[in-house]
Design an enzyme around this catalytic site. Structure first.
Site, PDB file in Angstrom:
ATOM      1  N   THR A  35      37.619   6.190  -2.303  1.00 61.48           N
ATOM      2  CA  THR A  35      37.198   7.147  -1.264  1.00 61.48           C
ATOM      3  C   THR A  35      36.260   8.180  -1.881  1.00 61.48           C
ATOM      4  OG1 THR A  35      39.309   8.195  -1.754  1.00 61.48           O
ATOM      5  CG2 THR A  35      39.153   6.980   0.307  1.00 61.48           C
ATOM      6  N   LYS A 138      55.197  -1.915   1.529  1.00 61.00           N
ATOM      7  CA  LYS A 138      55.774  -2.983   2.360  1.00 61.00           C
ATOM      8  C   LYS A 138      55.352  -4.342   1.791  1.00 61.00           C
ATOM      9  CE  LYS A 138      55.736  -5.137   6.897  1.00 61.00           C
ATOM     10  NZ  LYS A 138      55.489  -5.007   8.338  1.00 61.00           N
ATOM     11  N   HIS A 290      91.161  34.587   0.271  1.00 57.15           N
ATOM     12  CA  HIS A 290      90.678  33.241   0.580  1.00 57.15           C
ATOM     13  C   HIS A 290      89.942  33.194   1.912  1.00 57.15           C
ATOM     14  CE1 HIS A 290      92.539  31.504  -2.900  1.00 57.15           C
ATOM     15  NE2 HIS A 290      93.670  32.125  -2.607  1.00 57.15           N
TER      16      HIS A 290
HETATM   17  O1  93A Z   1      42.391  12.571   5.913  1.00 58.47           O
HETATM   18  S1  93A Z   1      43.220  11.445   5.674  1.00 58.47           S
HETATM   19  O2  93A Z   1      44.490  11.514   6.248  1.00 58.47           O
HETATM   20  N1  93A Z   1      42.518  10.127   6.263  1.00 58.47           N
HETATM   21  C1  93A Z   1      42.239   9.038   5.569  1.00 58.47           C
HETATM   22  O3  93A Z   1      41.757   8.052   6.150  1.00 58.47           O
HETATM   23  C2  93A Z   1      42.475   9.030   4.145  1.00 58.47           C
HETATM   24  N2  93A Z   1      42.279   8.092   3.216  1.00 58.47           N
HETATM   25  C3  93A Z   1      42.648   8.576   2.013  1.00 58.47           C
HETATM   26  N3  93A Z   1      43.371  11.281   4.082  1.00 58.47           N
HETATM   27  C4  93A Z   1      43.029  10.139   3.471  1.00 58.47           C
HETATM   28  N4  93A Z   1      43.104   9.832   2.164  1.00 58.47           N
HETATM   29  C5  93A Z   1      43.524  10.750   1.110  1.00 58.47           C
HETATM   30  O4  93A Z   1      42.365  11.282   0.526  1.00 58.47           O
HETATM   31  C6  93A Z   1      44.278  10.153  -0.025  1.00 58.47           C
HETATM   32  O5  93A Z   1      45.671  10.123   0.178  1.00 58.47           O
HETATM   33  C7  93A Z   1      43.922  11.039  -1.210  1.00 58.47           C
HETATM   34  O6  93A Z   1      44.869  12.074  -1.363  1.00 58.47           O
HETATM   35  C8  93A Z   1      42.619  11.679  -0.815  1.00 58.47           C
HETATM   36  C9  93A Z   1      41.530  11.217  -1.734  1.00 58.47           C
HETATM   37  O7  93A Z   1      40.310  11.661  -1.248  1.00 58.47           O
HETATM   38  P1  93A Z   1      39.017  11.716  -2.194  1.00 58.47           P
HETATM   39  O8  93A Z   1      38.946  10.427  -2.901  1.00 58.47           O
HETATM   40  O9  93A Z   1      37.876  11.911  -1.223  1.00 58.47           O
HETATM   41  O10 93A Z   1      39.215  12.891  -3.109  1.00 58.47           O
END
Ligand code: 93A
Length: 532
Positions: A35, A138, A290
């Site tokens: 991300t 899961k 008590h």
């Molecule tokens: O805003 S979110 O709830 N929506 C998402 O789709 C999402 N995908 C990953 N948060 C989301 N994340 C979180 O972003 C991850 O859990 C992680 O904590 C964080 C990483 O973001 P970056 O790589 O932009 O720093």
């Protein structure tokens, strides 16, 4: 049963160790998908990495709220590659599976602790992260999910050995679900404290947390002094400590003048004693053992020393039990009262203050803990009780009316002013008795208390037995209704002349009939006061 890792998804808020991990993955020929922020950190470190948006063909949108919430990602996390059908569908949909997922969530708890409020906190509720964590956990048959940077080393080692093992992935799945469960608990607790604060504000009370950070830490300030580590808990093999509620003025904030260190049980009993004594506006003394009263009495305002009179009467209720008890007074302790107390072995005495000479008398008793309540003593706005896995919270039990105005005479002749005063006293004093509670009173003093029994008949028996000859002509209070006439009959047989109780039993008619047959006056308050 090792599953080799070909593709990894990395999305972390806490970027500790992530570059080292990614370097190792790249060295093993693993493809990395990330991300925005994580992508940038890795790309800046010169590592080859694919951005999620590139994969999904969808930009990170709504201020990052929608990043990984996409079938291309979740298909890759959830496909069970043991099934040919899943494998085929992935091909059709042009989705590649992941074998390793490294995610840690938005720092929700840290944000709350930093003092952030409202939308700033809400924005830190991670949605996409837990979705990935849960999906991968899961699908632990196919995917290893890592939520803790402390485990990166273990993952690298496994990959070097050919992949993660099923046992390893099961353990990781367990850690992952524990992680998201704790995360959601923290979110839920935040909402609870927000709603509680609304409630207090609406009730016109200032909130303890208002000038501090919300959450448990703010409500319960740990004082670093040694005194707060208690010598032991309820028993000598139990470690214990006292946590003080910030901004409160209760027994935990009392000043101690003399005697040994306060013990865990001393605090519990002193609290119960103060609760009982401070329930009255007239000079009152409660003696507790008590957590139950072995004497509660009001002082005669026409006597030479009303508070000393209250103490003498409270002590007379049950001198045997008062040995080693905890005494609370709702008035300044006078010399006369101090002289009386000095003759009786007592663990703790607590009062709003002491006449100087009274204090000197009490301090001569080396073991007697002498406590002064804060001038603005008050009970907390909420009561908490721990149960396994949670905390029960309730408003304190307040009387909806201070006196007998709303009571209903259900049988017998209307009480005269003196009897009414006795009944009012008994009703109020009975509130300090652990349920099932029966309290017999005479001349504004308890004379027999039946407490903590699992049926009301036994409480009646106990109260009558303790009152001995004083039961005859006394008045009685019952903290909850009589489910049958049998308990009341015991009181009647002992000579109780008037009774106050909530009423509301399906057998009220039987109970009233028993009182009527004996010519006993009975009032219903319509309000129960269980105390456990
Ligand atoms: O805003 S979110 O709830 N929506 C998402 O789709 C999402 N995908 C990953 N948060 C989301 N994340 C979180 O972003 C991850 O859990 C992680 O904590 C964080 C990483 O973001 P970056 O790589 O932009 O720093």
């Amino acid at each position: 049963d090792r599953i080799p890792v070909r593709r990894a998804l990395l999305s972390v808020s806490d970027k500790t160790g992530i570059i080292e991990l990614a370097k190792n993955l790249v060295a093993q020929g693993i493809e990395i998908v990330s991300t925005g922020g994580t992508f940038k950190a890795l790309a800046d470190a010169g590592l080859p990495v694919i951005e999620v948006s590139q994969l999904t063909g969808f930009p990170e949108s709504l201020d990052g709220r929608v990043k990984t919430l996409h079938p291309t990602i979740h298909g890759g996390l959830l496909a069970d590659m043991r099934l040919i059908a899943h494998e085929e569908q992935l091909k059709e949909l042009d989705i590649q599976p992941f074998q390793l997922v490294v995610v840690n969530l938005y720092p929700f708890v840290q944000t709350v602790q930093s003092g952030a409020k409202g939308d700033a906190v809400v924005e830190q509720i991670d949605i996409g992260g837990p979705a990935m964590v849960r999906a991968s956990a899961k699908n632990h048959a196919n995917v290893a999910i890592v939520v803790d940077p402390a485990r990166y080393g273990e993952i690298i080692a496994a990959i070097e050995e050919g992949g993660t093992t099923l046992q390893q992935r099961r353990e990781l799945a367990y850690a992952a679900f524990s992680h998201t469960a704790r995360y959601d608990s923290a979110v839920s607790a935040w909402f609870a404290s927000e709603l509680e604060n609304d409630w207090k504000r609406n009730a016109g009370q200032t909130t303890l947390a208002e000038n501090a950070n919300p959450g448990f830490e703010a409500e319960f300030k740990v004082i670093g002094n040694l005194e707060n580590v208690l010598r032991y808990g309820e028993n000598s093999h139990q470690a214990a400590a006292l946590y003080r509620t910030g901004g409160s003025a209760g027994i935990a904030q009392a000043r101690q003048f003399g005697g040994k260190e306060m013990s865990y049980n001393n605090f519990v009993d002193a609290d119960a004693a103060v609760r009982a004594a401070y329930d009255f506006s007239e000079p009152a003394v409660a003696i507790i053992k008590h957590a139950n009263p072995c004497g509660i009495a009001l002082g005669d305002l026409n006597s030479a020393d009303a508070i000393a009179d209250a103490h003498a009467k409270a002590h007379m209720c049950d001198p045997v039990s008062a040995f080693g008890g905890v005494i609370a007074s709702n008035r300044i302790v006078t010399v006369a009262m101090a002289k009386q107390v000095a003759t009786i072995f007592t663990e703790v005495i607590v009062a709003p203050g002491y006449e100087i000479e009274a204090l000197q008398i009490l301090l001569e008793k080396k073991n007697l803990r002498v406590l002064e309540l804060p001038a603005n003593y008050s009970r907390d706005a909420l009561e908490y009780r721990q149960i396994s896995g949670g905390l029960l919270v309730q408003q304190p039990d307040e009387f909806s009316q201070f006196n007998s105005q709303g009571w209903k005479l259900v049988t017998g002749k209307k009480a005269d002013a003196d009897t009414m005063r006795e009944l009012e006293f008994a009703w109020r004093a009975c509130r300090a008795v652990k349920s099932n509670g029966i309290l017999l009173a005479r001349e504004l003093a308890s004379v027999g208390v039946g407490m903590g029994q699992v049926n009301r008949v036994d409480s009646c028996r106990l109260a009558v037995e303790r009152a001995e000859s004083r039961a005859k002509g006394s008045v009685a209070a019952s903290d909850a209704f009589f489910p049958f006439a049998d308990g009341l009959q015991i009181l009647i047989n002992a000579g109780v002349r008037a009774v106050v109780q909530p009423g509301g039993s399906v057998r009220d008619e039987e109970v009233i009939a028993a009182a009527e047959a004996a010519g006993v006056t009975m009032y219903f308050t319509g309000e129960r006061h269980f105390f456990h």
